[in-house]
Scaffold this motif. Structure first.
Motif, mmCIF file in Angstrom:
data_model
loop_
_atom_site.group_PDB
_atom_site.id
_atom_site.type_symbol
_atom_site.label_atom_id
_atom_site.label_comp_id
_atom_site.label_asym_id
_atom_site.label_seq_id
_atom_site.Cartn_x
_atom_site.Cartn_y
_atom_site.Cartn_z
ATOM 1 N N GLU A 188 -0.142 -5.070 -1.203
ATOM 2 C CA GLU A 188 -1.537 -5.174 -0.764
ATOM 3 C C GLU A 188 -1.961 -3.994 0.104
ATOM 4 O OE1 GLU A 188 -2.292 -9.109 0.768
ATOM 5 O OE2 GLU A 188 -1.730 -10.040 -1.148
ATOM 6 N N GLY A 189 -1.898 -2.833 -0.505
ATOM 7 C CA GLY A 189 -2.286 -1.629 0.201
ATOM 8 C C GLY A 189 -2.118 -0.421 -0.698
ATOM 9 N N ALA A 190 -1.781 0.729 -0.068
ATOM 10 C CA ALA A 190 -1.640 1.970 -0.823
ATOM 11 C C ALA A 190 -0.446 2.755 -0.310
ATOM 12 C CB ALA A 190 -2.911 2.806 -0.716
ATOM 13 N N PRO B 140 -1.450 14.126 -3.574
ATOM 14 C CA PRO B 140 -0.050 13.849 -3.915
ATOM 15 C C PRO B 140 0.099 13.516 -5.400
ATOM 16 C CG PRO B 140 -0.721 12.614 -1.957
ATOM 17 C CD PRO B 140 -1.963 13.177 -2.570
ATOM 18 N N SER B 141 1.252 13.802 -5.949
ATOM 19 C CA SER B 141 1.481 13.512 -7.364
ATOM 20 C C SER B 141 1.283 12.033 -7.675
ATOM 21 C CB SER B 141 2.909 13.930 -7.756
ATOM 22 O OG SER B 141 3.105 15.305 -7.571
ATOM 23 N N PHE B 142 1.769 11.179 -6.787
ATOM 24 C CA PHE B 142 1.721 9.747 -7.036
ATOM 25 C C PHE B 142 1.020 9.044 -5.865
ATOM 26 C CE2 PHE B 142 5.756 11.504 -8.633
ATOM 27 C CZ PHE B 142 5.543 11.358 -9.990
ATOM 28 N N ARG B 143 -0.062 8.363 -6.189
ATOM 29 C CA ARG B 143 -0.688 7.488 -5.196
ATOM 30 C C ARG B 143 -1.013 6.178 -5.905
ATOM 31 N NH1 ARG B 143 -4.136 8.291 0.145
ATOM 32 N NH2 ARG B 143 -5.029 6.210 0.335
ATOM 33 N N ILE B 144 -0.462 5.084 -5.371
ATOM 34 C CA ILE B 144 -0.643 3.774 -5.991
ATOM 35 C C ILE B 144 -1.325 2.834 -5.006
ATOM 36 C CG2 ILE B 144 1.313 4.041 -7.545
ATOM 37 C CD1 ILE B 144 2.971 2.286 -5.667
ATOM 38 N N SER C 222 -2.516 -2.128 -9.282
ATOM 39 C CA SER C 222 -3.952 -2.235 -9.540
ATOM 40 C C SER C 222 -4.564 -0.878 -9.858
ATOM 41 C CB SER C 222 -4.669 -2.837 -8.325
ATOM 42 O OG SER C 222 -4.128 -4.084 -7.973
ATOM 43 N N PHE C 223 -4.059 0.172 -9.198
ATOM 44 C CA PHE C 223 -4.666 1.496 -9.346
ATOM 45 C C PHE C 223 -3.584 2.553 -9.194
ATOM 46 C CE2 PHE C 223 -7.221 5.132 -7.710
ATOM 47 C CZ PHE C 223 -8.104 5.246 -8.773
ATOM 48 N N PHE C 224 -3.446 3.396 -10.208
ATOM 49 C CA PHE C 224 -2.467 4.476 -10.206
ATOM 50 C C PHE C 224 -3.270 5.760 -10.379
ATOM 51 C CE2 PHE C 224 1.707 6.023 -12.438
ATOM 52 C CZ PHE C 224 1.899 6.933 -11.425
ATOM 53 N N SER C 225 -3.525 6.444 -9.282
ATOM 54 C CA SER C 225 -4.488 7.537 -9.278
ATOM 55 C C SER C 225 -3.871 8.852 -9.741
ATOM 56 C CB SER C 225 -5.048 7.730 -7.872
ATOM 57 O OG SER C 225 -5.914 8.844 -7.840
#
Length: 702
Positions: free
Chosen positions: A689-691, A562-566, A554-557
């Motif tokens: 269903e989270g991050a 951090p380099s990757f947070r989804i 849903s969201f790839f910040s």
């Protein structure tokens, strides 16, 4: 029926015909005949530059055609492939709002509607049926535009092609749309063995109901064609009788099918004329021209395509496939032709063709093929630089020709290995793809200098790597001197580039002499081995490093430290990276689950619903799971001290049928010796269903 002796080459011509038609019609898709004549005039050749657009773009016609065909590979190469299994491939390869389709909304886009039905558990063919979606939604154009592959795997077998096309079409469509798809697939299959257009049309009519609207439409157009020597008169009759105003919905199949039949009747054996007619006529030009181009290519072969203007040069075999299997995204017509032809050979009970030159990625074996290689116009490029295909012994090679090459000049040819910078300017269809070559892999290329060259040259492998502001930067390997009549194998172990993806690869030629004239022939170019790469945010301000991940969340910040947070809102989400050429490897990372039912690492990823997962589960378990379609199998599990906001070191190794993990000191191992084992694929980050976040992911040899 045995396969045609020129089967592979005819498939290649069909793929090229599809690409040429799509790229030709794409810039003015949806325009009316009147608008085309006012703004462009008759469409005799590519017009993208006149409209400020790129030629090779992401498009549903291309991506869908060569993605949905993979259901044969995934569910068994069988003439009995079911609509239900093809629907499963949709759920594996499609990412909502991002890959392949026009995601126009439930009840607006037929394909989006069908995908939502599949997601809700309504399997195909009910997912695309009139009973589920109503007549208007079910009878739009989409079933027809994706069917060329089903014909190409059934040469001379129109009934089989129609059956497969019907099964595929019914995932999302019904009624007249599926009749049109089955008819065109039968015609294309028969085009391998006949050039008689009336016979091809009769063959297509034999696989659909005699009293359906598509059959009545064809009878009308045949009569109009017999009565009117000018296709413009027939076009007007089609508009008056079967125009867009006569049918509901955004893009109905009937008007567009009518224009396709018209084009092949008026220009049965002239590739350019058929493209001129079907494109100038208007409406859904990329879809119509793609289907007509494929039929013409299959029927007339490469000679038919080359009888007119240079259609192939600007395309250079390039195509883009946006799907959840990112390593398949940067592709070319030669690789696709071999893939399709080998599926057809298996359906016919014959062994697949071995890939030429010991499986080299680029082998240039088909006539005129360049596999994406084009002149690389650096600021100091040799002005006499040309790229083509030529004979080399009993095979063929890429021909890099230079004239008056002088010190300080470069003659280079490169091919894409990742999304071009211009991908951000492509409208409607987003590209989901990952790079194809990586640091740690060894690149090799055999190069040959003809005896009649004038002067020795230095030849080296070259890369274009993304850098500051996503500009491509040239990086050259070590040179090897190549005298006239000599040959060598260049070799280069690709270095790290601070997490930046490699955008292109190729050959660069320079000289130390006053002047050199001649050719360097590239017999093959390949890369092998596991990557040795650390994926992370580079120091340089850029974004393509993040775009190199297939985004299925849903969201790839890009804003968190951090380099990757989804983040995933509903169900499971994944971002993935890597290719199906990855087999045995090790992955190291520190994962933090911020919220969710589970989070973890995926290996041997083959789409959204085919992978092995190492899961940190909220209820206090560590699992190794196998995900295949709707089935999730727990291969191994053990208690684990789970906590949110805790960085958990994880090392996962896949080797053969064994998946082993060390997670914060806890060891877990599993084997998968089943018939459905996953032998290859990239890596992914998974959250339910989270991050989840991590700062780096390191991939190395197992």
């Amino acid at each position: 029926m045995s396969l045609p002796s020129d089967y592979l080459e005819r498939v290649y011509a069909g793929v090229l015909g599809k690409l040429i038609g799509v790229y030709l019609g794409r810039p003015f898709e949806g325009w009316t005949y009147a608008k085309i004549m006012e703004k462009l005039g008759p469409i005799d050749y590519y017009v993208h530059e006149r409209l400020g657009q790129h030629l090779v773009v992401t498009d549903d016609d291309v991506a869908g055609t060569f993605t949905f065909l993979r259901a044969l590979e995934d569910y068994g190469v069988s003439p009995d492939l079911s609509s239900e299994d093809i629907g499963k491939s949709w759920l594996n390869y499609l990412i909502e709002h991002r890959s392949i389709l026009w995601w126009g909304g439930n009840g607006n886009s037929t394909e989006h509607t069908a995908w939502l039905n599949l997601k809700r558990g309504i399997s195909a063919p009910a997912s695309g049926s009139i009973a589920t979606n109503g007549v208007t939604v079910a009878e739009q154009i989409g079933a027809q535009i994706f069917i060329d592959g089903w014909a190409m795997v059934a040469p001379g077998k129109p009934e089989l092609a129609a059956r497969l096309a019907r099964a595929a079409g019914q995932v999302s469509h019904d009624g007249e749309s599926v009749h049109a798809a089955a008819l065109w697939a039968a015609m294309e299959a028969e085009a391998f063995v006949s050039k008689d257009i009336d016979h091809l049309i009769d063959t297509g009519l034999s696989v659909i109901p005699r009293d359906c609207l598509i059959a009545r439409l064809i009878a009308d157009i045949r009569r109009w064609h017999a009565e009117n020597p000018d296709w413009l008169t027939t076009r007007q009759l089609i508009q008056n009788t079967y125009g867009y105003d006569k049918f509901p919905g955004n893009c109905h199949v009937v008007p567009n099918h009518a224009l396709m039949i018209m084009a092949i009747l008026y220009a049965p054996h002239d590739f350019q004329a058929a493209q001129r007619i079907v494109n100038t006529a208007g409406w859904d030009t990329d879809c119509n021209a793609g289907n007509v181009g494929c039929l013409s290519g299959l029927m007339l072969g490469l000679d038919g395509i080359e009888a007119g203007p240079d259609w192939r040069g600007p395309v250079a075999d390039r195509l883009l496939i946006s799907s959840a299997d990112g390593g398949n995204g940067i592709n070319d017509a030669v690789r696709i032709a071999y893939y399709v032809a080998n599926l057809g050979r298996q359906l016919a009970g014959e062994a697949p063709l071995p890939l030429p030159k010991d499986g080299a990625r680029f082998h240039f074996s088909l006539p005129g093929s360049v596999q994406g290689f084009r002149p690389h116009m650096r600021t100091n490029a040799n002005p006499g630089l040309r790229v083509g295909n030529c004979a080399l012994g009993a095979s063929r090679a890429l021909d890099i020709a230079y004239t008056a090459l002088a010190p300080g000049q470069v003659a280079a040819a490169t091919t894409p290995t990742f999304a071009p910078p211009a991908v951000t300017e492509m409208r409607t269809y987003e590209l989901m793809a990952t790079p194809t070559v990586y640091p740690g892999q060894t690149v090799r290329a055999r190069v040959v200098a003809p005896k009649n060259n004038s002067g020795a040259v230095d030849v080296r492998l070259t890369l274009k790597v993304f850098g500051e502001k996503d500009r491509l930067v040239d990086v050259d390997g070590k040179p090897a001197q190549l005298a006239p009549g000599a040959e060598t194998v260049l070799e280069w172990r690709v270095p790290e580039f601070d997490g930046q993806p490699i955008g292109e690869i190729g050959i660069a030629i320079t000289t130390q002499a006053q002047r050199a004239d001649g050719h360097v022939l590239v017999d093959w170019l390949r890369w092998d081995g596991a990557p040795e790469v650390t994926l992370r945010r580079p120091k340089a301000d850029s974004d393509f490093w993040r775009m190199a991940w297939v985004n299925g969340v849903s969201f790839f910040s890009k804003l968190f430290p951090p380099s990757f947070r989804i983040s995933q809102a509903v169900g499971e989400g994944m971002v993935s990276h890597g290719t199906r050429e990855w087999t045995d490897y090790t992955v190291k990372t520190d994962l933090t689950v911020h919220l969710g039912g589970y989070g973890g690492l995926a290996v041997r990823v083959q789409g959204l619903r085919r992978y092995y997962g190492i899961r940190l589960v909220r209820d206090g378990r560590l699992q190794i799971v196998k995900v295949r379609d709707e089935a999730v199998s727990v291969l191994a599990e053990t208690p684990f001290d789970f906590a949110f906001e805790k960085a958990v070191p994880m090392e996962v190794r896949v080797s053969g049928s064994t998946i082993s993990a060390v997670v914060e000191g806890t060891r877990l191992e599993a084997r998968d010796d089943s018939d459905t084992t996953l032998a290859d694929g990239g890596i992914g980050l998974v959250i339910h269903e989270g991050a989840l976040s991590t700062d780096s992911v390191a991939v190395s040899a197992a």
